[in-house]
Design a protein around this motif. Structure first.
Motif, PDB file in Angstrom:
ATOM      1  N   VAL A  91       0.829  -1.213   0.000  1.00  0.00           N
ATOM      2  CA  VAL A  91       0.000   0.000   0.000  1.00  0.00           C
ATOM      3  C   VAL A  91       0.855   1.252   0.000  1.00  0.00           C
ATOM      4  O   VAL A  91       0.647   2.164  -0.816  1.00  0.00           O
ATOM      5  N   PHE A  92       1.840   1.307   0.906  1.00  0.00           N
ATOM      6  CA  PHE A  92       2.647   2.517   1.034  1.00  0.00           C
ATOM      7  C   PHE A  92       3.969   2.443   0.276  1.00  0.00           C
ATOM      8  O   PHE A  92       4.699   3.440   0.229  1.00  0.00           O
ATOM      9  N   HIS A  93       4.272   1.283  -0.321  1.00  0.00           N
ATOM     10  CA  HIS A  93       5.504   1.120  -1.104  1.00  0.00           C
ATOM     11  C   HIS A  93       6.714   1.649  -0.331  1.00  0.00           C
ATOM     12  O   HIS A  93       7.505   2.461  -0.835  1.00  0.00           O
ATOM     13  N   ALA A  94       6.865   1.187   0.886  1.00  0.00           N
ATOM     14  CA  ALA A  94       7.883   1.709   1.781  1.00  0.00           C
ATOM     15  C   ALA A  94       9.264   1.211   1.400  1.00  0.00           C
ATOM     16  O   ALA A  94       9.439   0.088   0.913  1.00  0.00           O
ATOM     17  N   ASP A  95      10.250   2.088   1.620  1.00  0.00           N
ATOM     18  CA  ASP A  95      11.637   1.665   1.485  1.00  0.00           C
ATOM     19  C   ASP A  95      12.075   1.033   2.804  1.00  0.00           C
ATOM     20  O   ASP A  95      11.275   0.827   3.712  1.00  0.00           O
ATOM     21  N   ALA A  96      13.369   0.727   2.917  1.00  0.00           N
ATOM     22  CA  ALA A  96      13.854   0.008   4.098  1.00  0.00           C
ATOM     23  C   ALA A  96      13.620   0.803   5.378  1.00  0.00           C
ATOM     24  O   ALA A  96      13.122   0.265   6.377  1.00  0.00           O
ATOM     25  N   ALA A  97      13.969   2.102   5.376  1.00  0.00           N
ATOM     26  CA  ALA A  97      13.841   2.907   6.593  1.00  0.00           C
ATOM     27  C   ALA A  97      12.379   3.051   7.012  1.00  0.00           C
ATOM     28  O   ALA A  97      12.048   2.953   8.202  1.00  0.00           O
ATOM     29  N   GLN A  98      11.495   3.270   6.053  1.00  0.00           N
ATOM     30  CA  GLN A  98      10.085   3.416   6.395  1.00  0.00           C
ATOM     31  C   GLN A  98       9.482   2.086   6.832  1.00  0.00           C
ATOM     32  O   GLN A  98       8.605   2.045   7.710  1.00  0.00           O
ATOM     33  N   PHE A  99       9.963   0.994   6.252  1.00  0.00           N
ATOM     34  CA  PHE A  99       9.511  -0.326   6.675  1.00  0.00           C
ATOM     35  C   PHE A  99       9.910  -0.578   8.124  1.00  0.00           C
ATOM     36  O   PHE A  99       9.101  -1.059   8.923  1.00  0.00           O
ATOM     37  N   HIS A 100      11.171  -0.272   8.463  1.00  0.00           N
ATOM     38  CA  HIS A 100      11.625  -0.416   9.845  1.00  0.00           C
ATOM     39  C   HIS A 100      10.732   0.378  10.801  1.00  0.00           C
ATOM     40  O   HIS A 100      10.343  -0.107  11.870  1.00  0.00           O
ATOM     41  N   THR A 101      10.427   1.602  10.395  1.00  0.00           N
ATOM     42  CA  THR A 101       9.636   2.480  11.258  1.00  0.00           C
ATOM     43  C   THR A 101       8.230   1.936  11.459  1.00  0.00           C
ATOM     44  O   THR A 101       7.696   1.916  12.580  1.00  0.00           O
ATOM     45  N   GLY A 102       7.621   1.478  10.372  1.00  0.00           N
ATOM     46  CA  GLY A 102       6.258   0.967  10.459  1.00  0.00           C
ATOM     47  C   GLY A 102       6.159  -0.263  11.339  1.00  0.00           C
ATOM     48  O   GLY A 102       5.247  -0.370  12.175  1.00  0.00           O
ATOM     49  N   TRP A 103       7.098  -1.188  11.174  1.00  0.00           N
ATOM     50  CA  TRP A 103       7.026  -2.390  12.004  1.00  0.00           C
ATOM     51  C   TRP A 103       7.356  -2.070  13.460  1.00  0.00           C
ATOM     52  O   TRP A 103       6.775  -2.642  14.371  1.00  0.00           O
ATOM     53  N   PHE A 104       8.257  -1.135  13.686  1.00  0.00           N
ATOM     54  CA  PHE A 104       8.584  -0.723  15.055  1.00  0.00           C
ATOM     55  C   PHE A 104       7.336  -0.211  15.770  1.00  0.00           C
ATOM     56  O   PHE A 104       7.047  -0.611  16.904  1.00  0.00           O
ATOM     57  N   VAL A 105       6.595   0.661  15.122  1.00  0.00           N
ATOM     58  CA  VAL A 105       5.407   1.254  15.749  1.00  0.00           C
ATOM     59  C   VAL A 105       4.333   0.193  15.970  1.00  0.00           C
ATOM     60  O   VAL A 105       3.742   0.104  17.059  1.00  0.00           O
ATOM     61  N   GLU A 106       4.073  -0.627  14.958  1.00  0.00           N
ATOM     62  CA  GLU A 106       3.029  -1.653  15.096  1.00  0.00           C
ATOM     63  C   GLU A 106       3.405  -2.703  16.133  1.00  0.00           C
ATOM     64  O   GLU A 106       2.572  -3.105  16.964  1.00  0.00           O
TER      65      GLU A 106
END
Length: 232
Positions: free
Chosen positions: A90-105
């Motif tokens: 959905v958000f087509h996240a790169d590595a840094a944004q992926f790390h951030t998203g999983w960290f928060v969830e």
């Protein structure tokens, strides 16, 4: 709670490493996640156990913990994989944004689940947690969600997340807690209280061992004849 959470997180990390070209989360971010999560649990001693759980003595049962871990750990992993799909599809996240998203969830789900796991009552809001536990759990989740928007984000390897992602996380948390409640209903229905452990030593052996710590006082039988008094 700790074993199920760790089991679910490690299962998610192992599964994500099969298809991701980068680490699912940086080692420093995993340590920070664990630090925040453990901080939120420091208020557990201020909480109270439900009255019906202290009516009878409880016994340590490692098999019960293993079943609990196997039951609730995969539920946590399920929502981790949903997060992976949302971040990539959905958000087509790169590595840094992926790390951030999983960290928060990950921080949100494993911290807020304490409100459901701390009690066997269904639904969990029939058992009220202590105020310090409530404040620390909600505060840590809020702090984790705010970190990507602070000046520390670059140092920690985070990137700002879109607002729609937080809406998705909120929906996932609600569904996650619902599934945990459903899992509790099934788990405790099939799980019996652990049996009282039986001594492995024989009765005579136990008496012989206990005699070292016992003092036997022999009292005269009430009908036994008394010795005559002797006058001098």
């Amino acid at each position: 709670m700790g074993t199920s959470s760790n089991f679910g997180n490690m299962f998610s990390a192992a599964g994500a490493s099969l298809f991701l070209p980068f680490l699912p989360m940086l080692p420093s971010q995993i340590l920070l996640n664990n630090l925040l999560y453990d901080t939120s649990q420091l208020a557990i001693p201020t909480d109270e156990v439900d009255e019906e759980q202290v009516r009878r003595p409880a016994h340590w049962d490692i098999a019960f913990i293993r079943r609990f871990m196997i039951c609730f750990g995969p539920i946590s992993s399920l929502f981790d994989f949903v997060t992976f799909a949302v971040m990539l599809g959905v958000f087509h996240a790169d590595a840094a944004q992926f790390h951030t998203g999983w960290f928060v969830e990950s921080l949100a789900t494993q911290t807020l689940v304490i409100f459901a796991i701390r009690t066997r009552r269904i639904p969990f809001w029939h058992s009220r947690p202590s105020l310090p536990l409530t404040l620390t759990a909600l505060g840590v989740v809020a702090l984790g969600a705010a970190l990507p928007a602070t000046p520390l984000a670059h140092v920690l390897g985070f990137q700002p997340l879109p607002t729609a992602f937080f809406a998705a996380v909120a929906a996932m948390v609600v569904v996650y807690l619902f599934l945990v409640e459903l899992g509790k209903r099934i788990f405790y229905r099939k799980t019996r209280p652990p049996a009282r452990p039986q001594p492995t030593l024989g009765h005579r052996h136990l008496r012989r061992r206990a005699a070292r710590f016992s003092t036997i006082i022999r009292l005269p039988h009430p009908q036994a004849p008394q010795a005559p008094a002797v006058r001098r």
